[in-house]
Design a protein around this motif. Sequence first.
Motif, PDB file in Angstrom:
ATOM      1  N   PRO A   1      64.928   2.665  -6.984  1.00  7.59           N
ATOM      2  CA  PRO A   1      63.579   2.627  -7.564  1.00  7.59           C
ATOM      3  C   PRO A   1      62.523   2.307  -6.511  1.00  7.59           C
ATOM      4  N   ASP A   2      61.310   2.819  -6.712  1.00  8.03           N
ATOM      5  CA  ASP A   2      60.197   2.481  -5.827  1.00  8.03           C
ATOM      6  C   ASP A   2      59.786   1.024  -6.013  1.00  8.03           C
ATOM      7  N   ARG A   3      59.779   0.577  -7.244  1.00  6.25           N
ATOM      8  CA  ARG A   3      59.389  -0.805  -7.539  1.00  6.25           C
ATOM      9  C   ARG A   3      60.612  -1.711  -7.346  1.00  6.25           C
ATOM     10  N   LYS A   4      60.531  -2.557  -6.344  1.00  5.55           N
ATOM     11  CA  LYS A   4      61.696  -3.375  -5.979  1.00  5.55           C
ATOM     12  C   LYS A   4      62.160  -4.272  -7.121  1.00  5.55           C
ATOM     13  N   ASP A   5      61.232  -4.736  -7.972  1.00  8.13           N
ATOM     14  CA  ASP A   5      61.588  -5.641  -9.062  1.00  8.13           C
ATOM     15  C   ASP A   5      62.503  -4.963 -10.077  1.00  8.13           C
ATOM     16  N   PHE A   6      62.389  -3.639 -10.180  1.00  9.39           N
ATOM     17  CA  PHE A   6      63.217  -2.922 -11.141  1.00  9.39           C
ATOM     18  C   PHE A   6      64.691  -2.938 -10.744  1.00  9.39           C
ATOM     19  N   TYR A   7      64.957  -3.035  -9.448  1.00  5.68           N
ATOM     20  CA  TYR A   7      66.353  -3.021  -9.012  1.00  5.68           C
ATOM     21  C   TYR A   7      67.119  -4.183  -9.644  1.00  5.68           C
ATOM     22  N   ALA A   8      66.582  -5.391  -9.500  1.00  7.03           N
ATOM     23  CA  ALA A   8      67.264  -6.563 -10.075  1.00  7.03           C
ATOM     24  C   ALA A   8      67.322  -6.467 -11.600  1.00  7.03           C
ATOM     25  N   GLU A   9      66.253  -5.972 -12.217  1.00  2.00           N
ATOM     26  CA  GLU A   9      66.248  -5.838 -13.676  1.00  2.00           C
ATOM     27  C   GLU A   9      67.347  -4.906 -14.155  1.00  2.00           C
ATOM     28  N   ILE A  10      67.514  -3.779 -13.486  1.00  2.13           N
ATOM     29  CA  ILE A  10      68.517  -2.798 -13.899  1.00  2.13           C
ATOM     30  C   ILE A  10      69.928  -3.336 -13.652  1.00  2.13           C
ATOM     31  N   VAL A  11      70.164  -3.895 -12.458  1.00  3.50           N
ATOM     32  CA  VAL A  11      71.495  -4.406 -12.138  1.00  3.50           C
ATOM     33  C   VAL A  11      71.872  -5.560 -13.077  1.00  3.50           C
ATOM     34  N   ASN A  12      70.908  -6.378 -13.443  1.00  2.00           N
ATOM     35  CA  ASN A  12      71.180  -7.513 -14.325  1.00  2.00           C
ATOM     36  C   ASN A  12      71.483  -7.106 -15.767  1.00  2.00           C
ATOM     37  N   MET A  13      71.344  -5.817 -16.060  1.00  2.00           N
ATOM     38  CA  MET A  13      71.718  -5.341 -17.393  1.00  2.00           C
ATOM     39  C   MET A  13      73.237  -5.171 -17.540  1.00  2.00           C
ATOM     40  N   LEU A  14      73.950  -5.157 -16.427  1.00  2.00           N
ATOM     41  CA  LEU A  14      75.407  -4.998 -16.499  1.00  2.00           C
ATOM     42  C   LEU A  14      76.034  -6.093 -17.349  1.00  2.00           C
ATOM     43  N   GLU A  15      76.948  -5.692 -18.224  1.00  2.00           N
ATOM     44  CA  GLU A  15      77.583  -6.631 -19.140  1.00  2.00           C
ATOM     45  C   GLU A  15      79.079  -6.726 -18.872  1.00  2.00           C
ATOM     46  N   GLY A  16      79.673  -7.828 -19.253  1.00  2.00           N
ATOM     47  CA  GLY A  16      81.099  -8.010 -19.065  1.00  2.00           C
ATOM     48  C   GLY A  16      81.363  -9.064 -18.010  1.00  2.00           C
ATOM     49  N   SER A  17      82.604  -9.419 -17.847  1.00  2.00           N
ATOM     50  CA  SER A  17      82.953 -10.490 -16.913  1.00  2.00           C
ATOM     51  C   SER A  17      83.886 -10.046 -15.801  1.00  2.00           C
ATOM     52  N   ASP A  18      84.484  -8.898 -15.933  1.00  2.00           N
ATOM     53  CA  ASP A  18      85.475  -8.457 -14.949  1.00  2.00           C
ATOM     54  C   ASP A  18      85.006  -7.228 -14.193  1.00  2.00           C
ATOM     55  N   ASP A  19      85.095  -7.297 -12.873  1.00  2.00           N
ATOM     56  CA  ASP A  19      84.918  -6.140 -11.999  1.00  2.00           C
ATOM     57  C   ASP A  19      83.623  -5.380 -12.284  1.00  2.00           C
ATOM     58  N   LEU A  20      82.495  -6.088 -12.308  1.00  2.86           N
ATOM     59  CA  LEU A  20      81.209  -5.429 -12.479  1.00  2.86           C
ATOM     60  C   LEU A  20      80.835  -4.718 -11.185  1.00  2.86           C
ATOM     61  N   ALA A  21      80.470  -3.427 -11.298  1.00  2.61           N
ATOM     62  CA  ALA A  21      80.210  -2.637 -10.093  1.00  2.61           C
ATOM     63  C   ALA A  21      78.911  -1.860 -10.207  1.00  2.61           C
ATOM     64  N   CYS A  22      78.286  -1.714  -9.059  1.00  2.00           N
ATOM     65  CA  CYS A  22      77.050  -0.923  -8.972  1.00  2.00           C
ATOM     66  C   CYS A  22      77.154  -0.067  -7.707  1.00  2.00           C
ATOM     67  N   THR A  23      77.002   1.230  -7.847  1.00  2.00           N
ATOM     68  CA  THR A  23      77.050   2.146  -6.711  1.00  2.00           C
ATOM     69  C   THR A  23      75.650   2.681  -6.440  1.00  2.00           C
ATOM     70  N   VAL A  24      75.239   2.617  -5.189  1.00  2.00           N
ATOM     71  CA  VAL A  24      73.888   3.052  -4.809  1.00  2.00           C
ATOM     72  C   VAL A  24      73.992   4.134  -3.744  1.00  2.00           C
ATOM     73  N   LEU A  25      73.320   5.257  -3.951  1.00  2.39           N
ATOM     74  CA  LEU A  25      73.280   6.335  -2.963  1.00  2.39           C
ATOM     75  C   LEU A  25      71.974   6.230  -2.173  1.00  2.39           C
ATOM     76  N   PHE A  26      72.058   6.406  -0.855  1.00  6.97           N
ATOM     77  CA  PHE A  26      70.830   6.359  -0.035  1.00  6.97           C
ATOM     78  C   PHE A  26      71.020   7.208   1.213  1.00  6.97           C
ATOM     79  N   SER A  27      69.906   7.525   1.835  1.00  5.83           N
ATOM     80  CA  SER A  27      69.921   8.283   3.086  1.00  5.83           C
ATOM     81  C   SER A  27      68.845   7.722   4.013  1.00  5.83           C
TER      82      SER A  27
END
Length: 660
Positions: free
Chosen positions: A604-630
Motif C-alpha cells: 500500500p502507498d499509505r504505510k499505516d494501512f500495512y499494519a492495519e491489514i496484517v493485523n486482521m490475520l486471525e488464528g494462533s498457529d502459523d500466521l503468514a503474510c507474503t509480500v511481493l516487491f521489486s
Amino acid sequence: MKPNSVILFCYEQRQVAEDDVTDGAESLSVSEEENDYEETDNGSLRMQEPDMVGTEEQTEDVETEDDLETSDRDEDDDLSVCGPYTVATSSFTKHVEYKLSKVEAEDLSKKKWKYTWELPAADISKCKWVGTGECFLKDDDLNYNYDLKQKLYKHWLDVYKTSGGNDFHSSKQRWFFSLCNSYRDILHCEKKPFYHKGLEEDSNIMDAYLMHSLNHIFRTRDLVRKNDAKISKHQESTKEEILPGDDFLDQGFTRPKVLILLPLRSVAVRLIERLIQLTPATSKVNVEQLDRFYQDFGAEEVEGDEEKEEQSKNAKPHKPPKPSDHQSLFKGDSRDDFMIGIKFTRKTIKLYGDFYSSDIIVASPLELMTKFGKVEKNKELDTDYLSSIEVVIIDHADVISLQNWSFLTSVVEHLNHIPSKQHGTNVMRIRQWYLDGFARFYRQTIILGYYLNPDMNALFNHHCVNYQGKVKSVHEHNGVLPKVLSQVRQIYERFDANSIADVDDARLEYFAKKVFPKIKDSEQGGIMLFASSYFEFVRLRNFLKSQNASFCLLGDYTDQRDISRARVWFFEGKRKIMLYTERIHFYRRYKIRGIRNLIIYSLPDRKDFYAEIVNMLEGSDDLACTVLFSLFDKLRLERIVGSAPAKRMIKSEKGVFVFC
C-alpha cells in the motif's frame, strides 16, 4: 477564435499602436515619486479600451463604486518587509519581470534537474530539503526577509500572536512562507495531515501558502492599479493613448492567478474559512455569498450528523468504530465535485465570482475534468480562465492519488494554454512571456502530501518547469513493522523487472508461477489477496477467473449488497480467496474477518494501512503474510520496512526476506 489567432491579434494591435506613436511623442518618466502613487478609482484588473473585443463580459461581475473607494493606505505598496529600515525589490517583481529567452525556454523543456544543495529540516526528524541552483534557505538570507505587503504582514502577525505564538520569525508558517516566496516549484510529501494527528503542522503550512497566494494577488492588483493611474496621468498631460516600452505590461490573458486543487468539499471549507481569517479586516468589510457557501459545502455535514445519530440508535453495540483519522477526514461533506471562484476587491471578498473575474479558483480535479468534458461537447464553452494561472497549489495530493491521479495530471496539462477566445483583456498590457507561450515556465507549482509516490514524482519532474528551479523534501523512514501486533511471519519476495514499463507484467508473472500454485493446491481458505491499484485489481480478477478460482471481490466499484454478501461468504468459507484494494480500504476501512493467509500483491502507498491489514490475520498457529516487491517499489518499501532495510533488500543477492 483559435489560439494562434488570439496571439496574432495581440501582435497586430501592438504594431498598430507602435505605428501611431510619433517620433516626438513624450514618453512617460516613472520617478520614485510616482512609484508611491496613491491608488485611484479606475483600477480594474481587466482595463478596457474602446476598440477591444470581448466587452460583453465586462458587466458580468464589475466592481461597485463602494468597492473602488480608497481603503486604508498600505504603507509599503512597492516595498518589502526586510527588517525595520531596509527595503528591497520584492520576489514577486523579480519573478514576473524576468525576461526568459527562447534558448532558456527550450532548455527548460528538456532539462534534467540536478539537486545541488541540501539543508536539514529542523522541524521534521530525519528529513532534509534539497534544491537546484543556489541555496536560498540559509539563516543569513532569511532573517526578517518576509517580503510581505505591510498590511498582510501586520495582520498575519496579529493572528499569530492571538493564537498564542511568541516567535514568529522561527515559526513553521513563516519559514514555509519564505520557501513559497522563492517562487520555486515545491514538492513536500512529508506533511503530516490534519486528520492524522498533524493539525498544527498542516495548519501552519496552509497558512503559509495562503499568505503567499494573498501576497501574489494583492501585488498583482496593486501593480495594475498603479499603472492605470500612471496611464491616466500620462494621457491627461500628453493627450496620447499609447505608451511606449514594456513598463506597463502587467497582465495575463485572464484574471485568475491562483489555482488551489483539493480532494474534498470539507477540506475546501477548512481552507476558505482560513483564507477569510487571514485576509486583513479592511479587505473583508463584506464577504459575499457566505451563506450560500455553507449551504453548498456544509449541508451534507448536518445531514450526516442526523444520519449518524439515527444509525447510532439502531447500531449493534459490538460494531467497531472507524479509525480516528478516517472519522476526521470524512466527517464533513466528502463529495469530490466542487469549484468556486474567489474575487478580492478593496473592501470585499466575493465568493462564487465569475471564473474570469476571480483571483483564486478552488476546485477538485474531478470538477475541472467535468468542465473539460463539456468543452469537448460544446465548442462555444471554454476553460480559458486557466490560461494565466501563476501559482498552483495541490494540497493533500495523497488523498487525490486515491481518487484518480490521471484527472490531476490532465488539469495541470490544461494550464497556461493560449486562450481560444478574447476575454476583454487589454492586449496592450499582456506580458510578453504570455504571448511567447512561456507562461508555464513562470508558473509555480506547490505539491503537498502525506507521502510520495511515483505519480507525484512524475508530475513534479515532467510538468513543473519553473525557470526559478525546484525544492523538495527527502525523508529517511523508520518503517511501521513494530506496529504489527500479532506474531506474523512476514515473508518478502523480490521479483525482477527490467524497467518500470515491465513491472506490472513481471509482477503478475511472478504471482502466477511462484505464488498462485501454492494457493491452488492448498485446501485452506481465508486467503486475502491485497492489491494497491485498481489496475492490478482488474488483472488479478481476470487471472483468477481464468483459473476457475473460488474468490469474491471487494473492489472500488463493488455494490454495497455484493460487498456484504462477499464478506459473509469469505468468513463462512464459501469463497476461498478475497480480492481487496487499498482504495476501498481508504474509503471504508473494513475489518475483514476470517483471514488466515495474507498475500500482499503490491504494497500500500499509505504505510499505516500495512499494519492495519496484517493485523486482521486471525488464528494462533502459523500466521503468514507474503509480500511481493521489486526495485520499482522502493518508495513504498522504505515507508514500511524502513529506509536502511529497504536499500539492503533491493541490492541483496538474496530474493527472500523474513520479518517476525
